[in-house]
Design a protein around this motif. Structure first.
Motif, PDB file in Angstrom:
ATOM      1  N   SER A   1     -42.284  -8.444 -24.728  1.00 53.47           N
ATOM      2  CA  SER A   1     -42.479  -9.801 -25.252  1.00 53.47           C
ATOM      3  C   SER A   1     -43.797 -10.399 -24.768  1.00 53.47           C
ATOM      4  O   SER A   1     -44.504 -11.046 -25.549  1.00 53.47           O
ATOM      5  N   ALA A   2     -44.153 -10.172 -23.517  1.00 50.94           N
ATOM      6  CA  ALA A   2     -45.416 -10.705 -23.001  1.00 50.94           C
ATOM      7  C   ALA A   2     -46.611  -9.980 -23.620  1.00 50.94           C
ATOM      8  O   ALA A   2     -47.633 -10.604 -23.933  1.00 50.94           O
ATOM      9  N   LEU A   3     -46.480  -8.676 -23.806  1.00 54.44           N
ATOM     10  CA  LEU A   3     -47.578  -7.894 -24.367  1.00 54.44           C
ATOM     11  C   LEU A   3     -47.806  -8.176 -25.847  1.00 54.44           C
ATOM     12  O   LEU A   3     -48.937  -8.074 -26.331  1.00 54.44           O
ATOM     13  N   ALA A   4     -46.751  -8.510 -26.567  1.00 52.29           N
ATOM     14  CA  ALA A   4     -46.854  -8.720 -28.016  1.00 52.29           C
ATOM     15  C   ALA A   4     -47.937  -9.746 -28.342  1.00 52.29           C
ATOM     16  O   ALA A   4     -48.762  -9.523 -29.230  1.00 52.29           O
ATOM     17  N   GLY A   5     -47.931 -10.854 -27.642  1.00 49.98           N
ATOM     18  CA  GLY A   5     -48.929 -11.895 -27.897  1.00 49.98           C
ATOM     19  C   GLY A   5     -50.338 -11.467 -27.512  1.00 49.98           C
ATOM     20  O   GLY A   5     -51.293 -11.733 -28.245  1.00 49.98           O
ATOM     21  N   LEU A   6     -50.460 -10.788 -26.377  1.00 46.60           N
ATOM     22  CA  LEU A   6     -51.777 -10.340 -25.915  1.00 46.60           C
ATOM     23  C   LEU A   6     -52.378  -9.270 -26.821  1.00 46.60           C
ATOM     24  O   LEU A   6     -53.581  -9.255 -27.057  1.00 46.60           O
ATOM     25  N   LEU A   7     -51.521  -8.381 -27.294  1.00 43.62           N
ATOM     26  CA  LEU A   7     -52.005  -7.233 -28.060  1.00 43.62           C
ATOM     27  C   LEU A   7     -51.980  -7.453 -29.572  1.00 43.62           C
ATOM     28  O   LEU A   7     -52.606  -6.694 -30.313  1.00 43.62           O
ATOM     29  N   GLY A   8     -51.247  -8.476 -30.014  1.00 47.30           N
ATOM     30  CA  GLY A   8     -51.120  -8.711 -31.446  1.00 47.30           C
ATOM     31  C   GLY A   8     -50.300  -7.633 -32.135  1.00 47.30           C
ATOM     32  O   GLY A   8     -50.484  -7.367 -33.320  1.00 47.30           O
TER      33      GLY A   8
END
Length: 133
Positions: A32-39
């Motif tokens: 969930s945290a990576l989704a926003g950072l990585l798109g």
């Protein structure tokens, strides 16, 4: 055909297991945290983490086997090559719109997987030539 133990093969499998295990933990715990950072979609990241779990188990089993079966090592190489090809296909498909960091993440992990495959191919050839000698 089983392979005689070869330290280069074991090291290549261990390196792959350690990195794949770390990726599994990162993706499962941080999707969930990576989704926003990585798109990249959270479900894609989490599912990718899940895929790593049985793969790491296979790597550990092969690494610990007294004589790893050549077919098992070839399967690992094929999986690694398929992963790298799938990563490239994902970026080229237009199905995702990663951030620049996300694009770099996919490219770097695909390149690392290709390095693992190359190390495993080299070690497999070396092991086969040692066995033939």
């Amino acid at each position: 055909m089983s392979l005689s133990p070869d330290s280069a093969l074991r090291r290549a499998l261990m390196l792959d297991a350690v990195m794949s295990g770390a990726c599994a933990i990162l993706l499962l715990a941080g999707a969930s945290a990576l989704a926003g950072l990585l798109g990249l979609p959270e479900t894609l990241l989490f599912a990718s983490g899940l895929v790593f779990v049985p793969f790491v188990a296979l790597l550990l089993w092969l690494m610990r086997a007294a004589s790893p079966p050549a077919a098992g090592v070839r399967a690992v190489i094929a999986i690694n090559l398929a992963w790298a090809a799938s990563s490239a296909a994902l970026l080229l498909s237009g199905l995702v719109d990663p951030t620049p960091l996300g694009t770099a993440f996919v490219i770097v992990q695909a390149a690392a997987v290709l390095v693992f495959a190359a190390l495993q191919i080299g070690a497999l050839k070396r092991t086969a030539s040692l066995r033939a000698a």
